[in-house]
Design an enzyme around this catalytic site. Sequence first.
Site, PDB file in Angstrom:
ATOM      1  N   GLN A 191      40.332  29.408  29.663  1.00 44.85           N
ATOM      2  CA  GLN A 191      40.030  30.900  30.249  1.00 44.85           C
ATOM      3  C   GLN A 191      40.920  31.077  28.994  1.00 44.85           C
ATOM      4  O   GLN A 191      40.685  33.669  29.319  1.00 44.85           O
ATOM      5  CB  GLN A 191      40.418  31.139  31.721  1.00 44.85           C
ATOM      6  CG  GLN A 191      39.995  30.178  32.176  1.00 44.85           C
ATOM      7  CD  GLN A 191      40.254  30.268  34.343  1.00 44.85           C
ATOM      8  OE1 GLN A 191      40.649  29.152  34.760  1.00 44.85           O
ATOM      9  NE2 GLN A 191      40.985  31.217  34.270  1.00 44.85           N
ATOM     10  N   PHE A 222      39.348  27.983  37.388  1.00 44.18           N
ATOM     11  CA  PHE A 222      39.348  28.306  39.055  1.00 44.18           C
ATOM     12  C   PHE A 222      40.852  28.701  38.318  1.00 44.18           C
ATOM     13  O   PHE A 222      42.045  28.484  39.479  1.00 44.18           O
ATOM     14  CB  PHE A 222      39.539  26.966  40.005  1.00 44.18           C
ATOM     15  CG  PHE A 222      38.547  26.918  39.681  1.00 44.18           C
ATOM     16  CD1 PHE A 222      37.427  27.754  40.523  1.00 44.18           C
ATOM     17  CD2 PHE A 222      37.283  25.430  39.585  1.00 44.18           C
ATOM     18  CE1 PHE A 222      36.087  27.665  41.286  1.00 44.18           C
ATOM     19  CE2 PHE A 222      35.735  25.582  39.519  1.00 44.18           C
ATOM     20  CZ  PHE A 222      35.474  26.088  40.530  1.00 44.18           C
ATOM     21  N   GLU A 226      43.812  28.682  32.525  1.00 45.67           N
ATOM     22  CA  GLU A 226      44.700  30.446  32.389  1.00 45.67           C
ATOM     23  C   GLU A 226      45.376  30.121  30.806  1.00 45.67           C
ATOM     24  O   GLU A 226      45.518  30.507  30.058  1.00 45.67           O
ATOM     25  CB  GLU A 226      45.215  30.783  33.650  1.00 45.67           C
ATOM     26  CG  GLU A 226      45.522  32.554  33.140  1.00 45.67           C
ATOM     27  CD  GLU A 226      45.969  32.972  34.191  1.00 45.67           C
ATOM     28  OE1 GLU A 226      45.890  32.987  35.104  1.00 45.67           O
ATOM     29  OE2 GLU A 226      46.950  33.752  33.681  1.00 45.67           O
ATOM     30  N   ARG A 304      52.634  38.257  42.580  1.00 48.37           N
ATOM     31  CA  ARG A 304      51.468  38.574  43.630  1.00 48.37           C
ATOM     32  C   ARG A 304      51.856  37.663  44.769  1.00 48.37           C
ATOM     33  O   ARG A 304      51.443  38.293  45.702  1.00 48.37           O
ATOM     34  CB  ARG A 304      50.231  38.294  42.917  1.00 48.37           C
ATOM     35  CG  ARG A 304      48.996  38.508  43.572  1.00 48.37           C
ATOM     36  CD  ARG A 304      47.594  37.302  42.874  1.00 48.37           C
ATOM     37  NE  ARG A 304      46.956  38.754  41.398  1.00 48.37           N
ATOM     38  CZ  ARG A 304      46.547  39.861  41.776  1.00 48.37           C
ATOM     39  NH1 ARG A 304      46.180  40.167  42.629  1.00 48.37           N
ATOM     40  NH2 ARG A 304      46.333  40.780  40.431  1.00 48.37           N
ATOM     41  N   ARG A 336      42.701  29.983  41.652  1.00 45.23           N
ATOM     42  CA  ARG A 336      41.967  31.133  42.635  1.00 45.23           C
ATOM     43  C   ARG A 336      42.951  32.000  43.906  1.00 45.23           C
ATOM     44  O   ARG A 336      43.314  31.432  44.637  1.00 45.23           O
ATOM     45  CB  ARG A 336      41.227  31.199  43.401  1.00 45.23           C
ATOM     46  CG  ARG A 336      39.513  31.874  43.239  1.00 45.23           C
ATOM     47  CD  ARG A 336      38.734  30.914  44.020  1.00 45.23           C
ATOM     48  NE  ARG A 336      37.265  31.554  43.827  1.00 45.23           N
ATOM     49  CZ  ARG A 336      36.018  30.694  43.776  1.00 45.23           C
ATOM     50  NH1 ARG A 336      36.059  30.000  43.492  1.00 45.23           N
ATOM     51  NH2 ARG A 336      35.112  32.096  42.969  1.00 45.23           N
ATOM     52  N   PHE A 338      45.956  33.192  42.898  1.00 46.79           N
ATOM     53  CA  PHE A 338      47.346  33.378  41.823  1.00 46.79           C
ATOM     54  C   PHE A 338      48.469  33.693  42.533  1.00 46.79           C
ATOM     55  O   PHE A 338      49.868  34.526  42.850  1.00 46.79           O
ATOM     56  CB  PHE A 338      47.073  35.136  41.530  1.00 46.79           C
ATOM     57  CG  PHE A 338      47.564  34.797  39.925  1.00 46.79           C
ATOM     58  CD1 PHE A 338      47.727  33.778  38.738  1.00 46.79           C
ATOM     59  CD2 PHE A 338      48.885  35.559  39.578  1.00 46.79           C
ATOM     60  CE1 PHE A 338      48.288  33.729  37.666  1.00 46.79           C
ATOM     61  CE2 PHE A 338      49.485  35.478  38.583  1.00 46.79           C
ATOM     62  CZ  PHE A 338      49.433  34.867  37.115  1.00 46.79           C
ATOM     63  N   THR A 433      48.661  41.733  37.693  1.00 46.22           N
ATOM     64  CA  THR A 433      50.020  42.555  38.102  1.00 46.22           C
ATOM     65  C   THR A 433      50.905  42.600  36.613  1.00 46.22           C
ATOM     66  O   THR A 433      51.765  43.762  36.735  1.00 46.22           O
ATOM     67  CB  THR A 433      50.826  41.843  38.966  1.00 46.22           C
ATOM     68  OG1 THR A 433      51.126  40.642  38.466  1.00 46.22           O
ATOM     69  CG2 THR A 433      50.138  41.984  40.237  1.00 46.22           C
ATOM     70  N   ALA A 502      42.522  37.259  36.949  1.00 47.59           N
ATOM     71  CA  ALA A 502      42.797  37.991  38.413  1.00 47.59           C
ATOM     72  C   ALA A 502      40.629  38.710  38.451  1.00 47.59           C
ATOM     73  O   ALA A 502      41.256  40.064  39.039  1.00 47.59           O
ATOM     74  CB  ALA A 502      44.353  39.600  37.244  1.00 47.59           C
ATOM     75  N   GLU A 705      38.393  36.022  43.035  1.00 48.13           N
ATOM     76  CA  GLU A 705      39.590  35.438  43.873  1.00 48.13           C
ATOM     77  C   GLU A 705      39.322  35.280  45.754  1.00 48.13           C
ATOM     78  O   GLU A 705      39.092  34.637  46.283  1.00 48.13           O
ATOM     79  CB  GLU A 705      41.008  36.019  43.540  1.00 48.13           C
ATOM     80  CG  GLU A 705      40.728  35.065  41.875  1.00 48.13           C
ATOM     81  CD  GLU A 705      41.974  35.515  41.362  1.00 48.13           C
ATOM     82  OE1 GLU A 705      41.529  37.020  40.840  1.00 48.13           O
ATOM     83  OE2 GLU A 705      42.784  34.780  41.166  1.00 48.13           O
TER      84      GLU A 705
HETATM   85  N1  MTE Z   1      33.903  30.341  39.771  1.00 46.37           N
HETATM   86  C1  MTE Z   1      33.323  29.510  39.357  1.00 46.37           C
HETATM   87  N2  MTE Z   1      32.184  29.297  39.788  1.00 46.37           N
HETATM   88  N3  MTE Z   1      34.054  28.552  38.021  1.00 46.37           N
HETATM   89  C2  MTE Z   1      35.560  29.727  38.334  1.00 46.37           C
HETATM   90  O1  MTE Z   1      36.461  28.993  37.402  1.00 46.37           O
HETATM   91  N4  MTE Z   1      37.125  31.093  38.809  1.00 46.37           N
HETATM   92  C3  MTE Z   1      37.855  31.946  39.842  1.00 46.37           C
HETATM   93  C4  MTE Z   1      37.319  32.447  40.041  1.00 46.37           C
HETATM   94  N5  MTE Z   1      35.247  32.110  40.052  1.00 46.37           N
HETATM   95  C5  MTE Z   1      35.968  30.765  38.809  1.00 46.37           C
HETATM   96  C6  MTE Z   1      34.922  30.903  39.639  1.00 46.37           C
HETATM   97  C7  MTE Z   1      38.639  32.502  39.049  1.00 46.37           C
HETATM   98  S1  MTE Z   1      40.194  32.437  39.695  1.00 46.37           S
HETATM   99  C8  MTE Z   1      38.828  33.327  38.983  1.00 46.37           C
HETATM  100  S2  MTE Z   1      40.397  34.899  38.331  1.00 46.37           S
HETATM  101  C9  MTE Z   1      37.440  33.916  38.479  1.00 46.37           C
HETATM  102  O2  MTE Z   1      36.351  33.418  39.063  1.00 46.37           O
HETATM  103  C10 MTE Z   1      37.944  35.276  37.047  1.00 46.37           C
HETATM  104  O3  MTE Z   1      36.368  35.540  36.667  1.00 46.37           O
HETATM  105  P1  MTE Z   1      35.921  36.634  36.392  1.00 46.37           P
HETATM  106  O4  MTE Z   1      36.885  38.051  36.917  1.00 46.37           O
HETATM  107  O5  MTE Z   1      34.662  37.429  35.885  1.00 46.37           O
HETATM  108  O6  MTE Z   1      35.729  37.146  37.986  1.00 46.37           O
HETATM  109  N1  HPA Z   2      45.969  37.494  38.074  1.00 45.87           N
HETATM  110  C1  HPA Z   2      45.987  36.473  37.335  1.00 45.87           C
HETATM  111  N2  HPA Z   2      45.973  35.967  36.328  1.00 45.87           N
HETATM  112  C2  HPA Z   2      47.357  36.306  35.862  1.00 45.87           C
HETATM  113  C3  HPA Z   2      48.101  37.809  36.070  1.00 45.87           C
HETATM  114  C4  HPA Z   2      47.413  38.057  37.477  1.00 45.87           C
HETATM  115  O1  HPA Z   2      48.052  39.139  38.055  1.00 45.87           O
HETATM  116  N3  HPA Z   2      48.972  38.174  35.820  1.00 45.87           N
HETATM  117  C5  HPA Z   2      48.984  37.029  34.713  1.00 45.87           C
HETATM  118  N4  HPA Z   2      47.911  35.967  34.833  1.00 45.87           N
HETATM  119 MO1  MOS Z   3      42.643  32.876  38.160  1.00 40.75          MO
HETATM  120  S1  MOS Z   3      43.431  32.086  38.847  1.00 40.75           S
HETATM  121  O1  MOS Z   3      43.069  34.391  37.880  1.00 40.75           O
HETATM  122  O2  MOS Z   3      41.997  32.501  36.724  1.00 40.75           O
END
Ligand code: MTE
Ligand code: HPA
Ligand code: MOS
Length: 761
Positions: A191, A222, A226, A304, A336, A338, A433, A502, A705
């Site tokens: 990620q 998920f 990261e 968080r 997801r 966090f 954050t 995030a 999330e």
């Molecule tokens: N959805 C799918 N299909 N696969 C993933 O790995 N990760 C989740 C969420 N939805 C995820 C997902 C997490 S932890 C986050 S932070 C966000 O997607 C990240 O993507 P976004 O910032 O575009 O929402």
């Molecule tokens: N959310 C998700 N990932 C992160 C964050 C947060 O606030 N800070 C650093 N990595």
């Molecule tokens: Mo999502 S836990 O911020 O990759």
Amino acid sequence: MKNIDSYTHTRGESIYLDDIPLIRGTLFAACFDSPIAHGKLLSIDTSEAETSEGVVKVLTHKDITGANQIGGIIPDEPLLADHQVHFCGMPIALVLADTDEAARKAVKKIKVQIDPLPVITDPREAAAQNELIIPPRTFKIGDSAGAFAKCDHVFEGKCDTNGQEHLYIETQGAYALPQENGVIKIYSSTQGPTAVQRAVSKVTGLPMHMLEIDVTRLGGGFGGKEDQANTWAALCALATHITRRPVKYSLSRMEDMRMTGKRHPYSSDFKIGLNKDLKIIAFETTTYQNAGAAADLSPAVMERTLFHCTNTYFIPNVTATAYSCRTHLPPNTAFRGFGGPQGMFIIESAIAKAADELGIDAWTIQHKNLLHSGDELPYGQKVESEAHECWNRADELYNLKSIQDKVQDFNAANTLYKKGLAIMPICFGISFTNTLMNQARALVHVYTDGSVVVSTGAVEMGQGINTKMLQVAAHVFSIDPSRVKVNSTNTYRIANTSPSAASATADLNGKATLNACAAILVRLKEVAAAELNVAEGDITLQDEFVYVNGVKTDWNWNKLVLTAHNKRVSISEHGHYATPEIHFDKTKEKGHPFAYHVYGTSITEVTVDCIRGTYEIDAVKLVHDFGHSMNALIDRGQIEGGLVQGIGWMTMEEIVYDKEGKLRSNALSTYKVPDIYAAPKEIDIDFLKTEKSSLAIFRSKAVGEPPLMYGIGAFFALRNAIKHFNADVKPAFDAPMTPEKVLMNLYGQLIKTETPVMTAV
Ligand code: MTE
Ligand code: HPA
Ligand code: MOS
């Protein structure tokens, strides 16, 4: 607009790490990892492995050309164990062989001598021994100690949430390729391409510009990728740096489950005080985060947890303290939500406890304390609340009273089956954050044939980000989406990226894309104005044509871009975006850390089989604050996926480490994740259109999330069903509520205390 990946996904043609064609001479890597959770590493004997068939080399910490260090926030994590091991699954040696099989066979021939040291797996025990990752932090508003004295009702309790295995379908992995002049190209299932680049740079000693990280897509992250993709990329790149051969490592499922960190378990104490009108006047919590053996992202996750420990309620007097505790488990990491879901579970447990003691339904308390616009959260941010809008809409749409009546009637008519109901309102802050991470860049090229390519720092992991980025470009240029292609995420095209995390990826990278496209559009309009001899302000682009004062001309998109290029006007742009208005002062623990909050309310209905302890989730009906959804199909998918993932965490996914720190739930036969039968029989999602979020891309609020936290409702609905069967029992706030725990609780008159009824098997 449907997800642009749906065609290749359904045909099995989408490219993941394991689909990249192998280059001749590729070496396959496999790790020898620590069989012991804590100990002095006295010796590593690789001699037999080195002479094993097909083996080219075995690497240990001694071979590392740069620093043996992959810690991101705190430099406390060696890539390969040197003088100590800190968790079962910690990488010790890396075998490189001609085939995958040969590498894994040779791993078994490595011998180590480890002098065992005491193992801690419990965060409270770690805190008692002052084994802390960082000093504790406290968020404070008002005077909770003083306020309790004035409360009519004060209750105390304890709650626990367990971890969660990410179980992305694609396991962790990387493929490193030597390029000329020492450059290394790395395909990584990450990620955070820049996080990988930084870690590889540190470990190899190569400057970042010698490292090209490329990501097409992930089969899920998920949060688990990261920063925990760094290890495998660093190992492969180090091996390529040393051998000058391509090196690939793709973890097996069991390796992945054993060696990588998970969601943080938390154990918390709480105290809640209410006045006679059921307003929550004071709240205190002390929470112990199980960080595992190294910091990883734990300090940020812990932060968080504090941000979200009052969920969507206004509480004027709060003192919340969190400890990040070092244990001998694999370093736990982003997942997801966090840390937010863990924080919300604390206040929801406190409210449920108060409701139990007062003999009322939790939702009476929940509803009375929802945030209003202008209310201040314990960290100083004043909110623009949609909490009441979501709750009221849910009540109106789904008729809460009728659901309550249905549950009551059912329970009156049935002895061996009981239904339970819970409401879960949520409020989740959008932004990293860590303020500095809230920036992104995008590179947009328009080609002379009118086609467009967009590169951003965003990583596609199934959440549909590439589709959204494509939509942004197509919208700004007012061209057909088929003209736009989104490129892979590559550190040579986009530098210094924040991880896709995030839930902020679409906002940050979308706005950077918007800025880049808007800059090109300005220049295109200048060209059109000059050619058509009108003022720039008179020009608009609509459906691939130039309009002057709203009147269509014969200048189409192709003609316009070609003319611009021929007039030596740039039709490329690198856009930058940094979220405005956000700040946070850690010395005061106050500020305005979030661009906005996302709200929602879900109603969960369950049925428990009171002989077996098994259960079904009958329905989850929810109203979610989408702002103006820019892609309803994708956003619906995010709600459904997040909800079911949250239900899994709260009900059936049970991570078990034994006292020696060994993972017992180490395969899919012992770790149960939701399947189609575990999903709610009915999921109703109402799209609440809200107006307050100007910092969301096209006002389409972040959706990744927040829906996971609707899953918390399943825990409390099950708890309520149990109480309908056995009014004397007060089930412990100890998630997940597995069928075993349900069964024990149903017959819980034998169990006198609130201590967890099940211990690890
Ligand atoms: N959805 C799918 N299909 N696969 C993933 O790995 N990760 C989740 C969420 N939805 C995820 C997902 C997490 S932890 C986050 S932070 C966000 O997607 C990240 O993507 P976004 O910032 O575009 O929402
Ligand atoms: N959310 C998700 N990932 C992160 C964050 C947060 O606030 N800070 C650093 N990595
Ligand atoms: Mo999502 S836990 O911020 O990759």
